[in-house]
Design a protein around this motif. Structure first.
Motif, PDB file in Angstrom:
ATOM      1  N   SER A  29      -9.573   2.035   2.074  1.00 46.27           N
ATOM      2  CA  SER A  29     -10.460   1.088   1.392  1.00 46.27           C
ATOM      3  C   SER A  29      -9.654   0.030   0.635  1.00 46.27           C
ATOM      4  N   ASP A  30      -8.535   0.437   0.011  1.00 43.12           N
ATOM      5  CA  ASP A  30      -7.672  -0.533  -0.685  1.00 43.12           C
ATOM      6  C   ASP A  30      -7.095  -1.536   0.307  1.00 43.12           C
ATOM      7  N   LEU A  31      -6.702  -1.052   1.463  1.00 39.85           N
ATOM      8  CA  LEU A  31      -6.135  -1.925   2.482  1.00 39.85           C
ATOM      9  C   LEU A  31      -7.172  -2.932   2.972  1.00 39.85           C
ATOM     10  N   GLU A  32      -8.392  -2.473   3.189  1.00 41.05           N
ATOM     11  CA  GLU A  32      -9.465  -3.364   3.645  1.00 41.05           C
ATOM     12  C   GLU A  32      -9.742  -4.460   2.618  1.00 41.05           C
ATOM     13  N   ARG A  33      -9.766  -4.098   1.341  1.00 39.29           N
ATOM     14  CA  ARG A  33     -10.026  -5.088   0.292  1.00 39.29           C
ATOM     15  C   ARG A  33      -8.900  -6.124   0.216  1.00 39.29           C
ATOM     16  N   LEU A  34      -7.670  -5.685   0.376  1.00 40.53           N
ATOM     17  CA  LEU A  34      -6.542  -6.620   0.356  1.00 40.53           C
ATOM     18  C   LEU A  34      -6.627  -7.604   1.522  1.00 40.53           C
ATOM     19  N   VAL A  35      -6.916  -7.074   2.713  1.00 39.72           N
ATOM     20  CA  VAL A  35      -7.020  -7.939   3.891  1.00 39.72           C
ATOM     21  C   VAL A  35      -8.162  -8.934   3.716  1.00 39.72           C
ATOM     22  N   GLU A  36      -9.299  -8.451   3.206  1.00 41.13           N
ATOM     23  CA  GLU A  36     -10.455  -9.326   3.011  1.00 41.13           C
ATOM     24  C   GLU A  36     -10.135 -10.441   2.013  1.00 41.13           C
ATOM     25  N   GLU A  37      -9.351 -10.124   0.995  1.00 41.50           N
ATOM     26  CA  GLU A  37      -9.023 -11.111  -0.030  1.00 41.50           C
ATOM     27  C   GLU A  37      -8.070 -12.181   0.502  1.00 41.50           C
ATOM     28  N   ILE A  38      -7.100 -11.788   1.303  1.00 49.23           N
ATOM     29  CA  ILE A  38      -6.062 -12.724   1.732  1.00 49.23           C
ATOM     30  C   ILE A  38      -6.371 -13.404   3.060  1.00 49.23           C
ATOM     31  N   LEU A  39      -7.341 -12.899   3.802  1.00 54.55           N
ATOM     32  CA  LEU A  39      -7.620 -13.397   5.141  1.00 54.55           C
ATOM     33  C   LEU A  39      -7.931 -14.900   5.201  1.00 54.55           C
ATOM     34  N   PRO A  40      -8.728 -15.471   4.301  1.00 53.19           N
ATOM     35  CA  PRO A  40      -9.007 -16.919   4.392  1.00 53.19           C
ATOM     36  C   PRO A  40      -7.741 -17.773   4.339  1.00 53.19           C
ATOM     37  N   TYR A  41      -6.781 -17.371   3.532  1.00 51.60           N
ATOM     38  CA  TYR A  41      -5.535 -18.134   3.427  1.00 51.60           C
ATOM     39  C   TYR A  41      -4.681 -17.972   4.683  1.00 51.60           C
ATOM     40  N   LEU A  42      -4.714 -16.780   5.249  1.00 54.90           N
ATOM     41  CA  LEU A  42      -3.940 -16.544   6.472  1.00 54.90           C
ATOM     42  C   LEU A  42      -4.551 -17.259   7.674  1.00 54.90           C
ATOM     43  N   LYS A  43      -5.875 -17.431   7.665  1.00 54.19           N
ATOM     44  CA  LYS A  43      -6.501 -18.208   8.737  1.00 54.19           C
ATOM     45  C   LYS A  43      -6.012 -19.656   8.694  1.00 54.19           C
ATOM     46  N   MET A  44      -5.873 -20.201   7.493  1.00 57.87           N
ATOM     47  CA  MET A  44      -5.349 -21.548   7.354  1.00 57.87           C
ATOM     48  C   MET A  44      -3.904 -21.618   7.841  1.00 57.87           C
ATOM     49  N   LEU A  45      -3.115 -20.604   7.498  1.00 55.29           N
ATOM     50  CA  LEU A  45      -1.716 -20.582   7.918  1.00 55.29           C
ATOM     51  C   LEU A  45      -1.591 -20.427   9.433  1.00 55.29           C
ATOM     52  N   SER A  46      -2.498 -19.666  10.037  1.00 54.92           N
ATOM     53  CA  SER A  46      -2.387 -19.377  11.465  1.00 54.92           C
ATOM     54  C   SER A  46      -2.631 -20.593  12.347  1.00 54.92           C
ATOM     55  N   VAL A  47      -3.295 -21.640  11.799  1.00 55.00           N
ATOM     56  CA  VAL A  47      -3.564 -22.826  12.603  1.00 55.00           C
ATOM     57  C   VAL A  47      -2.657 -24.000  12.220  1.00 55.00           C
ATOM     58  N   GLU A  48      -1.657 -23.741  11.396  1.00 56.13           N
ATOM     59  CA  GLU A  48      -0.702 -24.806  11.080  1.00 56.13           C
ATOM     60  C   GLU A  48       0.105 -25.177  12.324  1.00 56.13           C
ATOM     61  N   PRO A  49       0.234 -26.451  12.661  1.00 58.10           N
ATOM     62  CA  PRO A  49       1.046 -26.850  13.818  1.00 58.10           C
ATOM     63  C   PRO A  49       2.528 -26.796  13.471  1.00 58.10           C
ATOM     64  N   TRP A  50       3.353 -26.534  14.466  1.00 56.45           N
ATOM     65  CA  TRP A  50       4.799 -26.507  14.209  1.00 56.45           C
ATOM     66  C   TRP A  50       5.607 -27.210  15.292  1.00 56.45           C
ATOM     67  N   THR A  51       4.941 -27.827  16.253  1.00 59.94           N
ATOM     68  CA  THR A  51       5.654 -28.579  17.277  1.00 59.94           C
ATOM     69  C   THR A  51       4.791 -29.759  17.707  1.00 59.94           C
ATOM     70  N   ILE A  76       0.830  -1.204   0.000  1.00 57.97           N
ATOM     71  CA  ILE A  76       0.000   0.000   0.000  1.00 57.97           C
ATOM     72  C   ILE A  76       0.870   1.263   0.000  1.00 57.97           C
ATOM     73  N   CYS A  77       1.895   1.270   0.820  1.00 58.97           N
ATOM     74  CA  CYS A  77       2.745   2.468   0.930  1.00 58.97           C
ATOM     75  C   CYS A  77       3.497   2.760  -0.369  1.00 58.97           C
ATOM     76  N   HIS A  78       3.829   1.719  -1.129  1.00 61.63           N
ATOM     77  CA  HIS A  78       4.588   1.916  -2.366  1.00 61.63           C
ATOM     78  C   HIS A  78       3.688   2.053  -3.597  1.00 61.63           C
ATOM     79  N   ASP A  79       2.401   1.937  -3.406  1.00 58.62           N
ATOM     80  CA  ASP A  79       1.461   2.147  -4.507  1.00 58.62           C
ATOM     81  C   ASP A  79       1.118   3.633  -4.581  1.00 58.62           C
ATOM     82  N   ASN A  80       2.120   4.406  -4.958  1.00 58.11           N
ATOM     83  CA  ASN A  80       1.965   5.866  -4.943  1.00 58.11           C
ATOM     84  C   ASN A  80       2.551   6.497  -6.203  1.00 58.11           C
ATOM     85  N   GLY A  81       2.472   5.758  -7.317  1.00 62.55           N
ATOM     86  CA  GLY A  81       2.996   6.276  -8.573  1.00 62.55           C
ATOM     87  C   GLY A  81       4.497   6.495  -8.507  1.00 62.55           C
ATOM     88  N   ASP A  82       4.919   7.610  -9.055  1.00 65.31           N
ATOM     89  CA  ASP A  82       6.354   7.942  -9.074  1.00 65.31           C
ATOM     90  C   ASP A  82       6.775   8.736  -7.854  1.00 65.31           C
TER      91      ASP A  82
END
Length: 263
Positions: A216-238, A195-201
């Motif tokens: 609004s752009d940030l909200e749409r990005l979070v909404e789009e990626i959130l289902p995948y991050l929910k899956m990642l957040s419950v991955e076991p690692w120990t 988002i910070c670098h999406d500022n043209g030149d």
């Protein structure tokens, strides 16, 4: 501990966060400094390249690893085996992806007490000290910043050090909680950079400007990626992961949050 030896070790002491820890722990004005008659006895010693971490300090003292996430397995494997539970990984990593190799080892039960830190502070520059001889790391943080999240054996020791520098801290007791904190950090750092670098030149936006101009752009990005991050957040690692049979309560316990709470 035996005062003839350092009270801990630090891998990656030349980086910004590593230099910050080395300076804070060993400065004489620090409340953590321990005066000893042995000149080699420091609160923490920098582990030289080529020396196995864990050789310089006694057991049950922290081995701080301020390293890139890509170096985690190399540091783990080079550490003296009986000292691996003293490792403190301070880096931007996702435990299920960068520490999953520990689960496959035969001695996982003995080595899974190591510590993981999800940092929410920075060391943007190093300024000359008043004596103009050494350099003093400068910490960039705020009371409004998300807390630095710590899990593992040496969590209390590190939390005390961070709080001494006014860094907000949260200690978590579950491996899954540190996984969720790491995924939230990954989400925030990745999307805010976009988002910070999406500022043209023009120059990149600040975080405040990004929230003001591109909410609004940030909200749409979070909404789009959130289902995948929910899956990642419950991955076991120990193998010590707490198993919850009730799927609904499991999601509530390990929830990464909603679009509104994240943004």
């Amino acid at each position: 501990f035996d005062e003839r030896y350092p009270g801990g070790e630090l891998v990656g002491s030349t980086g910004k966060i590593g230099s910050f820890l080395l300076h804070r722990l060993n400065r004489q004005s620090s409340r953590f400094f321990y005066a000893s008659k042995y000149p080699q006895s420091l609160n923490v010693a920098a582990t030289p390249r080529g020396v196995a971490p864990g050789c310089l300090s006694p057991p049950n003292t922290p081995i701080y690893a301020c390293i890139p996430s890509s170096s985690i397995q190399d540091v783990w494997e080079s550490t003296v085996p009986h000292r691996r539970d003293d490792l403190v990984f301070i880096c931007n990593c996702v435990p299920s992806r960068h520490l999953s190799f520990v689960c496959s080892e035969e001695n996982d039960e003995e080595n899974s007490d190591f510590s993981v830190v999800v940092p929410h502070f920075g060391v943007p520059h190093i300024r000359p000290s008043s004596e103009r001889i050494s350099l003093t790391p400068v910490v960039h943080t705020s009371a409004k910043s998300p807390p630095t999240v710590i899990y593992g054996k040496h969590a209390n020791t590190l939390a005390e050090l961070f709080r001494n520098d006014d860094i907000p801290v949260q200690i978590v007791r579950s491996p899954q909680d540190i996984q969720v904190a790491a995924v939230r950090k990954l989400l925030w750092a990745s999307l805010m950079w976009l988002i910070c670098h999406d500022n043209g030149d023009s120059s990149p936006l600040t975080v405040r400007e990004a929230h003001e101009k591109k909410a609004s752009d940030l909200e749409r990005l979070v909404e789009e990626i959130l289902p995948y991050l929910k899956m990642l957040s419950v991955e076991p690692w120990t193998n010590r992961e707490e198993l919850v049979k009730d799927e609904e309560s499991h999601w509530e316990y390990t929830s990464i949050g909603t679009v509104e709470t994240i943004v």
